[in-house]
Design an enzyme around this catalytic site. Sequence first.
Site, PDB file in Angstrom:
ATOM      1  N   HIS A   1       0.850  -1.189   0.000  1.00 31.16           N
ATOM      2  CA  HIS A   1       0.000   0.000   0.000  1.00 31.16           C
ATOM      3  C   HIS A   1       0.886   1.239   0.000  1.00 31.16           C
ATOM      4  O   HIS A   1       2.118   1.150   0.084  1.00 31.16           O
ATOM      5  CB  HIS A   1      -0.967  -0.001   1.182  1.00 31.16           C
ATOM      6  CG  HIS A   1      -0.332   0.056   2.534  1.00 31.16           C
ATOM      7  ND1 HIS A   1       0.463  -0.948   3.039  1.00 31.16           N
ATOM      8  CD2 HIS A   1      -0.388   0.999   3.522  1.00 31.16           C
ATOM      9  CE1 HIS A   1       0.868  -0.639   4.261  1.00 31.16           C
ATOM     10  NE2 HIS A   1       0.373   0.553   4.575  1.00 31.16           N
TER      11      HIS A   1
ATOM     12  N   ASP B   1       5.685   4.675   5.076  1.00 30.64           N
ATOM     13  CA  ASP B   1       6.618   3.723   5.677  1.00 30.64           C
ATOM     14  C   ASP B   1       6.745   2.447   4.865  1.00 30.64           C
ATOM     15  O   ASP B   1       7.525   1.557   5.223  1.00 30.64           O
ATOM     16  CB  ASP B   1       6.212   3.401   7.129  1.00 30.64           C
ATOM     17  CG  ASP B   1       4.814   2.810   7.246  1.00 30.64           C
ATOM     18  OD1 ASP B   1       3.909   3.277   6.543  1.00 30.64           O
ATOM     19  OD2 ASP B   1       4.630   1.887   8.066  1.00 30.64           O
ATOM     20  N   HIS B   2       6.013   2.376   3.734  1.00 34.52           N
ATOM     21  CA  HIS B   2       6.116   1.223   2.852  1.00 34.52           C
ATOM     22  C   HIS B   2       6.644   1.582   1.461  1.00 34.52           C
ATOM     23  O   HIS B   2       6.930   0.677   0.680  1.00 34.52           O
ATOM     24  CB  HIS B   2       4.758   0.536   2.720  1.00 34.52           C
ATOM     25  CG  HIS B   2       4.280  -0.077   4.002  1.00 34.52           C
ATOM     26  ND1 HIS B   2       4.313  -1.430   4.253  1.00 34.52           N
ATOM     27  CD2 HIS B   2       3.779   0.488   5.131  1.00 34.52           C
ATOM     28  CE1 HIS B   2       3.852  -1.670   5.473  1.00 34.52           C
ATOM     29  NE2 HIS B   2       3.517  -0.512   6.022  1.00 34.52           N
TER      30      HIS B   2
ATOM     31  N   HIS C   1      -7.369  -2.206   5.640  1.00 34.74           N
ATOM     32  CA  HIS C   1      -6.554  -1.168   6.261  1.00 34.74           C
ATOM     33  C   HIS C   1      -7.312   0.155   6.084  1.00 34.74           C
ATOM     34  O   HIS C   1      -8.460   0.169   5.631  1.00 34.74           O
ATOM     35  CB  HIS C   1      -5.171  -1.149   5.606  1.00 34.74           C
ATOM     36  CG  HIS C   1      -4.150  -0.340   6.335  1.00 34.74           C
ATOM     37  ND1 HIS C   1      -4.069  -0.292   7.707  1.00 34.74           N
ATOM     38  CD2 HIS C   1      -3.145   0.462   5.867  1.00 34.74           C
ATOM     39  CE1 HIS C   1      -3.066   0.485   8.056  1.00 34.74           C
ATOM     40  NE2 HIS C   1      -2.498   0.963   6.966  1.00 34.74           N
TER      41      HIS C   1
ATOM     42  N   ASP D   1      -0.436  -4.091   5.884  1.00 32.71           N
ATOM     43  CA  ASP D   1      -1.119  -3.665   7.105  1.00 32.71           C
ATOM     44  C   ASP D   1      -2.593  -4.031   7.003  1.00 32.71           C
ATOM     45  O   ASP D   1      -3.247  -3.773   5.986  1.00 32.71           O
ATOM     46  CB  ASP D   1      -0.985  -2.154   7.283  1.00 32.71           C
ATOM     47  CG  ASP D   1       0.457  -1.728   7.517  1.00 32.71           C
ATOM     48  OD1 ASP D   1       1.342  -2.606   7.548  1.00 32.71           O
ATOM     49  OD2 ASP D   1       0.688  -0.513   7.685  1.00 32.71           O
TER      50      ASP D   1
ATOM     51  N   HIS E   1       6.354  -5.666  11.480  1.00 33.53           N
ATOM     52  CA  HIS E   1       5.648  -4.385  11.600  1.00 33.53           C
ATOM     53  C   HIS E   1       5.318  -4.144  13.078  1.00 33.53           C
ATOM     54  O   HIS E   1       4.159  -3.983  13.469  1.00 33.53           O
ATOM     55  CB  HIS E   1       4.379  -4.377  10.737  1.00 33.53           C
ATOM     56  CG  HIS E   1       3.904  -3.004  10.367  1.00 33.53           C
ATOM     57  ND1 HIS E   1       2.988  -2.305  11.127  1.00 33.53           N
ATOM     58  CD2 HIS E   1       4.209  -2.194   9.322  1.00 33.53           C
ATOM     59  CE1 HIS E   1       2.740  -1.140  10.562  1.00 33.53           C
ATOM     60  NE2 HIS E   1       3.474  -1.041   9.455  1.00 33.53           N
TER      61      HIS E   1
END
Length: 314
Positions: A63, A67-68, A140, A211, A269
């Site tokens: 996604h 942070d990804h 998410h 997530d 995570h």
Amino acid sequence: MQILFLGTGAGMPSKQRNTSSMILKLLEERGTYWMFDCGEATQHQILRTTIKPRKLEKIFITHLHGDHIYGLPGLLGSRSFLAGDEQLTIYGPKGVKDWLEVTLSTSQTRLKYPLQIVEIEEGIIFEDEQFIVEARMLEHVIPCYGYRVTQKQLPPELLIEKADALGVPRGPLLRLLKSGEDVILPDGKTVKSSDVTGQPKNGFKVTILGDTRHCENSILLAKDSDILIHEGTFDTGTEELAREYGHSTITDAANVCESAGAKHLIVNHISARFMAEDLKTLLNQVSSYNFPIYIADDFNEFNYINGQLEKLEN
């Protein structure tokens, strides 16, 4: 096949954990690496490993939270300076193509290799003679995918002692037998492939989830997987907070693994609120489950061979 974690933190980097990224090392299978997510400073993490960016074949993005993905532009640019000239394919949700193209164009980053960006939908997103990759939407706060990587059935093992006993000469005839073809020897005798090979072996199945709250698609993707990699941002007792933010507890991860019949669980995570000394407490919260459970740290590497998952020493 090996799994290397480059970043195992949640939301932002901390002193203990970088942001999300992991690599499926497929050197024996296809001579390449597949990366899943690429958080900020991923290429800095790579500098502390033996990973060669030029061998990156595919990057799968779950996604578009920073942070990804914030490590992607820098890694893509650096790959050009590190002898990377083979095509790199990026898979991700709608929007990843526009974001990358604007970022690379604005910074005038010139890549010396073909870059393919595939905006995915649910279903099979990649298949060749070796692997199938399936994607499903998770739950998410923004569109987020999980991925299931299935290695197709492996060819049967050649039983060389049996081939020798039947007089098969070393060379091309052995390769034909291993591939499933019957052969005729120089003396006219026919040797059947089934006479000199074992049973075909199933390949591995690995599920990598982005997530997510606890959801049915997580279980579907993880069904009968050899390895499930699942986020565990929160601990048991904070389920409501986890659901509010679109995340899971470590118990949620274990429940998905159990419901899916997956064989091994790796939790990543991890929230920065948890220090190294807290990991034992987290594992104690899922100690009643009847399968191996690991909490991944940055630079942890796992080897999967003959149905067993082994955590390697850093």
